[in-house]
Design an enzyme around this catalytic site. Structure first.
Site, PDB file in Angstrom:
ATOM      1  N   ARG A  51      54.117  -3.243  29.844  1.00  0.00           N
ATOM      2  CA  ARG A  51      53.039  -4.128  29.969  1.00  0.00           C
ATOM      3  C   ARG A  51      53.386  -5.521  28.851  1.00  0.00           C
ATOM      4  O   ARG A  51      52.415  -6.367  29.301  1.00  0.00           O
ATOM      5  CB  ARG A  51      51.537  -3.156  28.762  1.00  0.00           C
ATOM      6  N   TYR A 103      30.775 -19.371  38.177  1.00  0.00           N
ATOM      7  CA  TYR A 103      31.103 -18.062  38.928  1.00  0.00           C
ATOM      8  C   TYR A 103      30.212 -16.930  37.583  1.00  0.00           C
ATOM      9  O   TYR A 103      30.114 -16.976  36.061  1.00  0.00           O
ATOM     10  CB  TYR A 103      32.745 -17.611  38.287  1.00  0.00           C
ATOM     11  N   ASP A 175      39.211 -23.257  35.700  1.00  0.00           N
ATOM     12  CA  ASP A 175      38.697 -22.091  37.023  1.00  0.00           C
ATOM     13  C   ASP A 175      39.409 -23.037  37.628  1.00  0.00           C
ATOM     14  O   ASP A 175      38.648 -23.621  38.528  1.00  0.00           O
ATOM     15  CB  ASP A 175      37.736 -21.083  36.807  1.00  0.00           C
TER      16      ASP A 175
HETATM   17  C1  LIG Z   1      36.393 -14.497  42.243  1.00  0.00           C
HETATM   18  C2  LIG Z   1      36.764 -15.319  40.438  1.00  0.00           C
HETATM   19  C3  LIG Z   1      36.501 -14.985  39.937  1.00  0.00           C
HETATM   20  C4  LIG Z   1      36.716 -13.145  39.302  1.00  0.00           C
HETATM   21  O1  LIG Z   1      38.081 -13.169  39.609  1.00  0.00           O
HETATM   22  P1  LIG Z   1      37.800 -11.729  39.996  1.00  0.00           P
HETATM   23  O2  LIG Z   1      39.458 -11.132  40.804  1.00  0.00           O
HETATM   24  O3  LIG Z   1      37.377 -10.843  41.084  1.00  0.00           O
HETATM   25  O4  LIG Z   1      38.331 -10.525  38.894  1.00  0.00           O
HETATM   26  C5  LIG Z   1      36.428 -15.742  38.912  1.00  0.00           C
HETATM   27  N1  LIG Z   1      36.408 -17.109  39.616  1.00  0.00           N
HETATM   28  C6  LIG Z   1      35.976 -17.304  40.669  1.00  0.00           C
HETATM   29  C7  LIG Z   1      35.819 -18.894  40.438  1.00  0.00           C
HETATM   30  C8  LIG Z   1      36.199 -16.423  40.887  1.00  0.00           C
HETATM   31  O5  LIG Z   1      35.689 -17.344  42.717  1.00  0.00           O
END
Ligand SMILES: *Cc1c(COP(=O)(O)O)cnc(C)c1O
Length: 384
Positions: A51, A103, A175
């Site tokens: 971990r 998202y 993101d």
């Molecule tokens: C899919 C997605 C997430 C979440 O990611 P996971 O791997 O499904 O947990 C977060 N931000 C964006 C822009 C996404 O497309």
């Protein structure tokens, strides 16, 4: 950093120099939970428990840190686990401003989980940075941006928003899932933290769920390492290996993805059966200039609406090559229906206010032949 300059080379070589024992050119999958110690406090190379650290995961973490031009990377079991770790930096009374097309899962974790801890949020239009700066009150500790934002491909001026956030003592979190470091590197534009759903373009083959976070600042790196080890949402060794393998071909995949997307967006824009097209690589897109300044191209996500006479349920049913599925960024083309799928967690009223109508179709353009994709779209539109 090895003896190369360009990201195309870093994708293949960063994070790992071949195995000292065997010369293996790929990182071994260290499928182990623990490591033998030679005596009390005598760990070999510092490895203690998986971990806390695992060599396969570490190779991935170094790779993504170098690709995003950060100093430290962190791998998690999903994009949401990465976002949850990053959001765990904040405490009761802190407020986070989100770009309005964020998202659905990011919205949900703040709305339904972090609210338990007194962390608040609001959805903000960040396209007018001057107006947005007024929202940066002293309780705002972070700004969380997607550019292009999901699913309307809204563009935010990352450098301008990050500079405004900095002036008010707030962190900028980007993101970068929709772009990947091959197309856009937010840390170079002034962001503090980059997160990824590596499930998407970085993995690239729709076969692994994973998340990554990258920072520049040493103190933030220490804090996130602490949270990663304390909360434990780490990525396993085999999935770390799969992700490293996927990342090696990111440049060649994205070159084809984006060439296809540009051609298909232009085709949709000319199509009389299509009433709206959202794609930041079209000069008619309101964010075209900003995107062209901060990213290599428009990416490979397109959203569009058919004219009123079409039944979009029939459209989805009629597709033969392009699959209806959640997710994006894999080599295969996928469509989804944001209103009932990715963005179902957002109340209808809020959704409509930001433009996510029930007729909106989101298209993750794959790397198939664009002629085949256009043929499939053509017949599905005709049958709808
Ligand atoms: C899919 C997605 C997430 C979440 O990611 P996971 O791997 O499904 O947990 C977060 N931000 C964006 C822009 C996404 O497309």
């Amino acid at each position: 950093m090895g003896s190369y300059e360009k990201i195309e080379s870093a994708l293949i070589h960063a994070g790992y120099e071949n195995d000292k024992q065997t010369g293996a050119v790929n990182v071994p999958i260290y499928q182990t939970s623990t490591y033998q110690q030679d005596g009390i406090g005598e760990m070999r190379g510092g490895w203690e428990y998986s971990r806390t650290g695992n060599p396969t995961r570490q190779a991935l973490e170094k790779l993504i840190a170098e690709l995003e031009k950060g100093t430290a990377g962190f791998a998690f079991g999903s994009g949401m686990a990465a976002l949850t770790a990053v959001l765990s930096l904040f405490k009761t009374g802190d407020k986070i401003l989100l770009s309005s097309n964020v998202y659905g899962g990011t919205f949900r974790v703040l709305d339904k989980v972090f609210n338990h801890f007194g962390i608040t949020y609001s959805l903000e239009d960040m396209t007018d940075v001057e107006a947005f700066e007024k929202k940066l009150t002293p309780d705002v500790k972070a700004v969380l941006i997607e550019s292009p934002a999901n699913p309307l491909l809204t563009i935010t001026d990352l450098a301008a928003v990050a500079a405004a956030a900095k002036r008010h003592g707030a962190l900028t979190i980007v993101d970068n899932t929709f772009m990947s470091p091959y197309l856009q590197r937010p840390l170079e534009l002034g962001a503090d933290i980059v997160v990824h759903s590596a499930t998407k373009y970085l993995g690239g083959h729709s076969d692994v769920v994973a998340g990554l976070a990258v920072v520049k600042d040493a103190k933030l790196a220490e804090q996130i390492a602490f949270i990663q080890n304390s909360t434990g949402g780490v990525l396993g060794p085999f999935d770390s290996f799969l992700l490293i393998r996927g990342i090696k071909t990111l440049a060649v995949r994205l070159d084809r993805h984006t060439e296809n997307a540009q051609a298909i967006a232009e085709w949709l824009a000319e199509n009389p059966e299509v009433s709206r097209v959202y794609y930041p690589g079209l000069t008619t897109h309101p964010g075209y200039d900003i995107n062209a300044r901060q990213a290599k191209n428009g990416g490979a996500m397109i959203s569009f609406e058919l004219t009123e006479k079409h039944d979009i349920r029939k459209f989805y049913k009629s597709l033969k090559l392009i699959a209806l599925a959640e997710s994006l960024g894999g080599v295969e083309s996928l469509v989804c229906h944001p209103a009932t799928m990715t963005h179902a967690a957002i109340p209808k009223e809020t959704r409509e206010k930001v433009g996510i109508t029930d007729n909106l179709i989101r298209f993750s353009v794959g790397i198939e032949a664009k002629e085949d994709l256009i043929a499939d779209l053509t017949q599905a539109i005709q049958n709808s």
